[in-house]
Scaffold this motif. Structure first.
Motif, short mmCIF file in Angstrom:
data_model
loop_
_atom_site.label_atom_id
_atom_site.label_comp_id
_atom_site.label_asym_id
_atom_site.label_seq_id
_atom_site.Cartn_x
_atom_site.Cartn_y
_atom_site.Cartn_z
N GLN A 1 0.82 -1.20 0.00
CA GLN A 1 0.00 0.00 0.00
C GLN A 1 0.86 1.26 0.00
N GLN A 2 1.94 1.20 0.78
CA GLN A 2 2.84 2.35 0.83
C GLN A 2 3.48 2.61 -0.53
N LYS A 3 3.88 1.53 -1.18
CA LYS A 3 4.48 1.66 -2.51
C LYS A 3 3.47 2.24 -3.49
N GLY A 4 2.21 1.79 -3.39
CA GLY A 4 1.16 2.31 -4.27
C GLY A 4 0.93 3.79 -4.04
N GLN A 5 0.96 4.23 -2.78
CA GLN A 5 0.78 5.63 -2.46
C GLN A 5 1.94 6.47 -2.97
N GLN A 6 3.16 5.92 -2.87
CA GLN A 6 4.32 6.63 -3.37
C GLN A 6 4.27 6.78 -4.88
N THR A 7 3.83 5.72 -5.55
CA THR A 7 3.71 5.78 -7.00
C THR A 7 2.67 6.81 -7.41
N LYS A 8 1.54 6.81 -6.72
CA LYS A 8 0.48 7.78 -7.04
C LYS A 8 0.97 9.20 -6.80
N ALA A 9 1.71 9.42 -5.71
CA ALA A 9 2.24 10.75 -5.41
C ALA A 9 3.20 11.20 -6.50
N ALA A 10 4.02 10.26 -7.00
CA ALA A 10 4.96 10.59 -8.07
C ALA A 10 4.22 10.95 -9.36
N ILE A 11 3.13 10.24 -9.63
CA ILE A 11 2.33 10.52 -10.82
C ILE A 11 1.69 11.90 -10.71
N VAL A 12 1.14 12.22 -9.54
CA VAL A 12 0.51 13.52 -9.33
C VAL A 12 1.54 14.64 -9.47
N ASP A 13 2.73 14.41 -8.95
CA ASP A 13 3.80 15.41 -9.04
C ASP A 13 4.14 15.68 -10.51
N ALA A 14 4.28 14.61 -11.28
CA ALA A 14 4.58 14.76 -12.70
C ALA A 14 3.42 15.43 -13.43
N ALA A 15 2.19 15.08 -13.05
CA ALA A 15 1.01 15.66 -13.68
C ALA A 15 0.91 17.15 -13.38
#
Length: 239
Positions: free
Chosen positions: A24-38
């Protein structure tokens, strides 16, 4: 060997709580990275320019991988708006709360806003570009964007009211009008500096704020207020 004599296939052990939490933590980190790029893309090409495909290319992920974190392009846009608002509060609003209520806090809000704006002359302001894109397009994205802007403007208005209550403004000062004029300075700055690339726009905005304080009556010497945003950011750089 008969079928009944074959060794039974070992059943997979259920995932432990630690493994689930790590996933779950990895998923949240990935989502945060996607939002940052977006968010980086949105400040350059606008919210409407965001697409799952373009973001997947930037992140070097599959479209389905990006889609799984949001479910729709609309939810991606809303997530970007929320992230922008969080960063805006961290850079502009929360530091100003360290100042005493009244004119010192109001000035801190404005000058923190100016510091951020001087950077956004190059990168773009999501509040302003988003307003142009969604001003006549009702829906959840517009609602999220308008809600963020209203929250910020309400904080600015409260600071004006507190300045009046503290005796830093004339008793008959119109709080709504003053907040409107301060907001107008930022909008004019973006138009002049980012679109028209007019030299000296930041200094003019700072002068405009000083004039507003003088007109509405300040009992606090300007020398005690937070320093103004520097005018060193070049308004001549391309958008």
């Amino acid at each position: 060997m008969s079928v009944t004599e074959l060794p039974a296939k070992a059943s997979r052990a259920p995932a432990t709580g630690g493994a689930v939490a790590k996933s779950q933590q990895k998923g949240q980190q990935t989502k945060a990275a996607i939002v940052d790029a977006a968010l980086g893309l949105a400040t350059q090409i606008g919210l409407e320019g965001l697409s799952i495909g373009a973001l997947a290319e930037v992140m070097r992920m599959s479209k389905s991988g990006v889609f799984a974190h949001f479910g729709s392009r609309e939810e991606l846009q809303i997530s970007v708006i929320r992230e922008y608002h969080v960063r805006f509060e961290e850079e502009v609003f929360f530091p100003a709360l360290q100042q005493p209520r009244g004119l010192p806090r109001l000035a801190a809000l404005f000058h923190n806003w100016m510091n951020r704006t001087s950077i956004e002359i190059d990168s773009g302001c999501l509040y302003i570009s988003g307003a142009v894109e969604f001003d006549d397009r009702p829906g959840p994205v517009r609602d999220a964007l308008a809600g963020s802007v209203r929250t910020w403007l309400a904080a600015m208005y409260r600071s004006v009211v507190q300045a009046k209550e503290a005796g830093h403004l004339h008793p008959d000062a119109d709080e709504h009008q003053m907040a409107f004029e301060i907001h107008g300075l930022i909008l004019a700055l973006h138009y002049e500096a980012r679109f028209l690339k007019t030299p000296g726009s930041i200094d003019r905005a700072n002068t405009g704020f000083s004039n507003i304080l003088a007109r509405y009556g300040s009992a606090t010497p300007l020398s005690t207020l937070p320093k103004k945003a520097s005018g060193k950011a070049s308004p001549s750089k391309p958008v």
